[in-house]
Every structure is written in C-alpha cells, then in structure tokens.
Design an enzyme around this catalytic site. Sequence first.
Site, short mmCIF file in Angstrom:
data_model
loop_
_atom_site.label_atom_id
_atom_site.label_comp_id
_atom_site.label_asym_id
_atom_site.label_seq_id
_atom_site.Cartn_x
_atom_site.Cartn_y
_atom_site.Cartn_z
N ILE A 168 -43.27 -32.44 -88.35
CA ILE A 168 -43.19 -33.78 -87.74
C ILE A 168 -43.75 -33.73 -86.31
CG2 ILE A 168 -41.66 -35.68 -87.05
CD1 ILE A 168 -39.58 -34.58 -89.04
N GLY A 186 -40.99 -24.75 -93.68
CA GLY A 186 -41.96 -24.38 -94.71
C GLY A 186 -43.29 -24.01 -94.07
N LYS A 222 -38.40 -21.51 -81.49
CA LYS A 222 -37.43 -22.35 -80.75
C LYS A 222 -36.46 -21.53 -79.92
CE LYS A 222 -36.52 -21.87 -85.26
NZ LYS A 222 -36.83 -22.27 -86.60
N LYS A 270 -32.80 -26.88 -81.24
CA LYS A 270 -33.76 -27.97 -81.38
C LYS A 270 -33.30 -29.23 -80.63
CE LYS A 270 -35.61 -26.22 -85.74
NZ LYS A 270 -35.40 -26.18 -87.19
N1 HSE Z 1 -34.94 -22.30 -90.53
C1 HSE Z 1 -35.54 -23.47 -89.97
C2 HSE Z 1 -35.10 -24.66 -90.81
C3 HSE Z 1 -37.03 -23.32 -89.97
O1 HSE Z 1 -34.61 -24.46 -91.92
O2 HSE Z 1 -35.25 -25.80 -90.36
C4 HSE Z 1 -37.77 -24.41 -89.24
O3 HSE Z 1 -37.47 -24.43 -87.87
#
Ligand code: HSE
Length: 339
Positions: free
Chosen positions: A125, A288, A94, A193
């Site tokens: 997702i 994960g 990202k 994000k």
């Molecule tokens: N470190 C990120 C989280 C990993 O915990 O969502 C997934 O993008």
Amino acid sequence: MINIAILGLGTVGGGVAEVVEKNQNEIKKSLGDNLHVKYILDIRDIPGVVKDINVIVNDPDVKVICETMGGKEPAYTYTHLALEHGISVCTSNKELVDAHGVELSEIARAHNCSYLFEASVGGGIPILRSLRESCGHEKISYIAGILNGTCNYILTNMKAGKDFNTALKEAQEKGFAERNPAADVEGHDTARKIAILASLVSGKKFSYEQVNCEGITKITQDDFVEAERNKMSIKLLGVYDAENNSVNVAPYLIPENHILYGVNDVFNGIFVKGNQIDNLMFYGRGAGKLPTASAVVSDVIECAKNIGRNVNNNFVDLPLAEVNKIPENNSGFKFRVLN
Ligand code: HSE
C-alpha cells in the site's frame, strides 16, 4: 542505466530483483531510465552474490541500495555506511526505521542522498508517500490500521473455524510472517508500524517502546462466536489518536458498518482522518514477496529521480513524543469497540 544493489536475498530482496526484471518497461516509463541490479549481498553461499559491503559502497556506479535484510544488525551498520557514501537506501525494515530512522534520515540529508521506507508499513500500500506528499498539508488527527498481514490472515481463518497454529503455519509458508512470528502475533510488528505512521504525520517521534501493545494470542473461538452474534469482526489494530496523544495496539471489535470490518486475509486497511480531506481508506496486500517488493521499487525510482538530492521523508528533526495512556476499555466487551 541506474545501478542498484540489494542487501539480503530473502523474500523481499528476491522480490525486488523480480520486479525490476519483470517490469522493466514500466520502470523505464516512470523513471525515464532503466534499473540494473549490479550487486546482491547475502551472508549465504549463493553463486553470484557478494559478502563484503565495501565492494558495493566503494563502487561509484551504485546509486541506490535496497536494504531488505530485516533486523537491526548488520542492517544498521550497512545503511549508515551507504548513506555516508552518498548512496540512497530504500528499505522494508520497520524495526530499523523505528529504532534508528531519524538518525539515518539525518545522515542521508547531510550527504545529499535519501532514506526511504515505503515498504516498512502496509506492504504494497503506498501509504507513506500518500501521507507525506498528497496529505502533507493535512492535519491528521487519527489513524486506525490493520497493519499486520499475518495476524489478519490468522484472525480471518480462525473466524472460519481453523485453529491458531494451523493458520500461523500457513502464513509462514506463504512468506507473510516475520522470522520470529512472535513479532507478528504479540503485536510488536503492528506497534512499530503505527509508531512510524504517527511519527510521519505528527512531527514528533513515536517509538515502539511507547506503544501500549497487546497481541492476538488470547483470542479464543468463543470470542469469534460472541463477535459474530453482535455483528462485529475481530481485528488487530494499531491506533494513533492525536487528540489524546496516544498510540496503542490491541484486538478491536469492528462493527459491521465500519469500512475496516471486511478487510480480510493478508490484506491491510488503514483508515485515516484529516482535518480538510476528512476520512480516507487505504487497502492492499500488507505482506508477501511481490507487493512489498513493489513498494521498495517505488522508493528506488524516487531516489533515482533525485540523485545528488535529499528527498524529505518527514523523519528528520523529530523531538520525542510525549505519549499518554489510552483510556480504559469501557465498552462492556472483552475487547475495545472501534467507533
Ligand atoms: N510480518 C509482516 C506482516 C510482514 O505479516 O504484516 C510485512 O511487514
């Protein structure tokens, strides 16, 4: 057989190799062909891995590369090189998508290959594909998302009485957290994000630097007690509001009757409003190994179905967004209340 390469044998890269191996039959059913991991690149001395990107990009058998290295460099240089060779790249990165996603997508288009990044938002997702394909004709006015699995895991455990550091350590052990977990707990990962989501649906480039960002480090046990007394939960949200042209990340109080209220542990929930479809809710594991790897593999399949063609990822020709400040918190509570 479609040959692929994996750059970076960390949590997600290792997961991609595992998904490709374990779901061979399902991949064949979806793609009409098999996937084969021909190369794995890693900087560490691991038997069987290559260290020179040129070996991979100069092999005409390689059709798709999975960039699961994370960070800006060398991921940017390697992605650039691969796309210039006409090799599609799928990524969970990202940070790179936020910083250079438009440029890399335009290089992919110019070289008849693709740059896809489903795994960069919401872990497993299928949010980006749903928004750009199934909702591509919708006018999206609002997105509110629990977008960081680590923070949600910490907040869920703090609510149950655990302390912040113990919960963070567990999230790290489970492979949820970033290499530098400050990116999670200070809200920067969520900011990247929500900026990616806002860009994807708005036709304008929102960047991480434009996001008004607050993390979860100032939340105390007293805040959970107070929230519970008011029948609310505390969640770190990324919010895009098209009407106000704003993007922000902050802890929010979520009323009991809101669908995001019960999204717990490592799960992410993304609430979306479209002008015709009305309210949508996406839910699944936000971090994960295998869920994130599954999202990468979904992109590999889309690229493999479109060899020699560019898949439009909604990330080309985007002018920079002009972002407004978010309205003051007038809720009367320490945190904003989601309504
Ligand atoms: N470190 C990120 C989280 C990993 O915990 O969502 C997934 O993008």
